[in-house]
Design an enzyme around this catalytic site. Structure first.
Site, PDB file in Angstrom:
ATOM      1  N   LYS A 107      -3.558  -2.833   8.313  1.00  0.00           N
ATOM      2  CA  LYS A 107      -3.440  -2.106   9.239  1.00  0.00           C
ATOM      3  C   LYS A 107      -4.625  -1.832   9.966  1.00  0.00           C
ATOM      4  CE  LYS A 107       0.957  -0.484   8.086  1.00  0.00           C
ATOM      5  NZ  LYS A 107       1.276  -0.676   6.638  1.00  0.00           N
TER       6      LYS A 107
HETATM    7  C1  LIG Z   1       2.565  -1.673   6.397  1.00  0.00           C
HETATM    8  C2  LIG Z   1       2.212  -2.534   5.232  1.00  0.00           C
HETATM    9  C3  LIG Z   1       3.428  -3.443   5.151  1.00  0.00           C
HETATM   10  C4  LIG Z   1       4.378  -4.051   6.087  1.00  0.00           C
HETATM   11  O1  LIG Z   1       4.197  -4.526   7.330  1.00  0.00           O
HETATM   12  P1  LIG Z   1       5.286  -4.189   8.503  1.00  0.00           P
HETATM   13  O2  LIG Z   1       4.450  -4.618   9.909  1.00  0.00           O
HETATM   14  O3  LIG Z   1       5.745  -2.706   8.499  1.00  0.00           O
HETATM   15  O4  LIG Z   1       6.303  -5.076   8.256  1.00  0.00           O
HETATM   16  C5  LIG Z   1       3.160  -4.559   4.004  1.00  0.00           C
HETATM   17  N1  LIG Z   1       2.208  -4.452   3.122  1.00  0.00           N
HETATM   18  C6  LIG Z   1       1.374  -3.521   3.220  1.00  0.00           C
HETATM   19  C7  LIG Z   1       0.283  -3.233   2.320  1.00  0.00           C
HETATM   20  C8  LIG Z   1       1.567  -2.495   4.435  1.00  0.00           C
HETATM   21  O5  LIG Z   1       0.519  -1.502   4.462  1.00  0.00           O
END
Ligand SMILES: *Cc1c(COP(=O)(O)O)cnc(C)c1O
Length: 447
Positions: A107
């Site tokens: 993210k």
């Molecule tokens: C946010 C997140 C996901 C999911 O990602 P999306 O884009 O919401 O499908 C998967 N793994 C981790 C560690 C995350 O922080």
């Protein structure tokens, strides 16, 4: 480049408006009116282009002139200023490690890009108004189950003209995650909510609908429905493909397994493919929250309340970005099934997989990566093809589960050790919209 609302009831807007408002007035998600198409020659050149230049070329059409080239170049270079290595786990499964950013989660890419875009737009507005004092700062409100908050806090730290308020559920995020949320200071405020992640999310939703709060603040959301967070996630698919082609040539397609919750990440990968990047098949790996897995089997889309799992960043009962995937697939179910598969796994097999791969391959998966690994194995069994998994977070962010599975403590990466000396600063908050609103209005009155 313009963006239309998938709700179809709002006017088209440019990238700047889409990034500042997040969602269209009709509550639809924004989607580009045309998906940029890279030519064969461009794609050939992309194979060996440096990461920062590649990022600039990929993002430029989406930004559509709302940010000047020199600034966009700088934003892109800062966004991707860490490694994205493709590491083999078994002979047929490799891991694209997306956890080398400042908060150890994928993210970081979206949060860094979005924060810098909002900072750019805010600076420009202040310059046009003569002074920053005439411009109401943007207030980013975000609810987090752990990863989003840290990435957003770090991404927005020190960005002028933007303040960030993070709501997290007390006692439900891991120690490293809590430190990432609560030790930034400056323009970042953490609220420790006496409740669940769902309570935090409900408060944020109510805030966006509340007249008094909207009068006092310029509220923005920083979740993955924002185009400025969603679209830059395409970049690591380009970086993965560069490494894949360097290792394997371009005759073998790169199939990709993405641990999915809100489906923003995988949807970005499917956009990259739709714009001409020659990627293979997509696989959405899900925990018990498996609306999409079931949809692909039954063509019935049945949302439910999220259930708690050990891969908690994927605990989403109604994935917001799935409508964007349907749009890329022109709402054609057959086309969707030819491009996307999905498998779902429970906590027991997720945990035993962390143990198994640690013992057999000396690789430590985090719970989200473990769900992806299982899906990659199943995909390989069914189709006899190799795949990469996206490792979306560092295992140290989920120490309870991972340490139980591997029977050892995980070393804290040097890049985050400084957090251990910092003091947590969080404002305690009841799990009701009323207490949140009162607090927000009292702060606004002080300013
Ligand atoms: C946010 C997140 C996901 C999911 O990602 P999306 O884009 O919401 O499908 C998967 N793994 C981790 C560690 C995350 O922080």
């Amino acid at each position: 480049m313009q963006y239309y609302s998938l709700g179809k009831q709002s006017p088209n807007v440019d990238f700047k408006t889409a990034a500042i408002t997040g969602q269209a007035p009709d509550k639809g998600l924004y989607f580009p009116t045309t998906i940029p198409q890279f030519t064969f020659e461009q794609i050939e050149r992309f194979k060996t282009l440096d990461k920062a230049s590649l990022a600039f070329e990929v993002m430029k059409p989406y930004v559509g002139g709302t940010i000047d080239d020199a600034s966009l170049q700088q934003i892109c270079a800062e966004t991707i200023h860490f490694d994205f290595p493709l590491v083999p786990i078994t002979e047929t499964i490799s891991s694209l490690e997306l956890f080398h950013g400042p908060t150890l989660a994928f993210k970081d890419v979206g949060a860094r890009f979005m924060s810098r875009c909002l900072g750019y737009f805010s600076k420009k507005a202040a310059a046009e108004n003569g002074s920053a004092a005439n411009t109401k700062p943007s207030t980013v409100l975000v609810a987090t189950s752990g990863d989003t908050g840290g990435a957003v806090a770090n991404g927005f730290l020190g960005v002028d003209g933007v303040q960030v308020i993070i709501l997290y559920p007390k006692g439900k995020v891991s120690p490293i995650q809590e430190l990432q949320l609560t030790t930034c200071g400056q323009n970042i405020t953490a609220l420790e909510v006496e409740g669940s992640f769902d309570d935090c999310q409900a408060i944020v939703k109510d805030a966006f609908m509340d007249a008094a709060l909207n009068a006092a603040y310029n509220l923005t959301s920083a979740n993955s429905i924002n185009v400025a967070r969603w679209l830059p996630q395409q970049l690591y698919y380009f970086f993965a493909w560069q490494q894949w082609v360097a290792n394997n040539g371009d005759a073998i397609p790169m199939n990709i397994v993405v641990p999915s919750g809100n489906f923003g990440n995988i949807c970005a990968g499917m956009m990259a493919k739709a714009s001409g990047l020659p990627l293979g098949h997509f696989v959405a790996a899900c925990n018990a929250n498996n609306v999409v897995t079931r949809y692909l089997q039954t063509e019935k889309y049945e949302i439910h309340k999220a259930v708690a799992t050990v891969s908690n960043a994927m605990d989403v009962g109604n994935p917001s970005n799935f409508v964007r995937i349907l749009e890329i697939m022109q709402n054609n179910f057959e086309q969707l099934k030819n491009s996307l598969s999905s498998y779902s796994y429970d906590d027991i097999v997720t945990e035993s997989t962390i143990e198994r791969i640690y013992k057999a391959n000396h690789y430590t998966l985090d719970p989200h990566g473990a769900v992806a690994f299982l899906a990659a194995e199943e995909f390989g069994k069914q189709f006899g093809k190799p795949a990469i998994i996206l490792e979306t977070a560092h295992p140290v962010k989920f120490p309870e589960v991972v340490e139980r599975a591997i029977g050892e403590t995980i070393a804290i990466p040097t890049s985050v050790q400084f957090l251990l000396d910092k003091e947590k600063v969080a404002i305690p908050m009841g799990a009701s919209f009323g207490s949140f609103k009162n607090w927000m209005l009292s702060i606004a009155a002080e300013q």
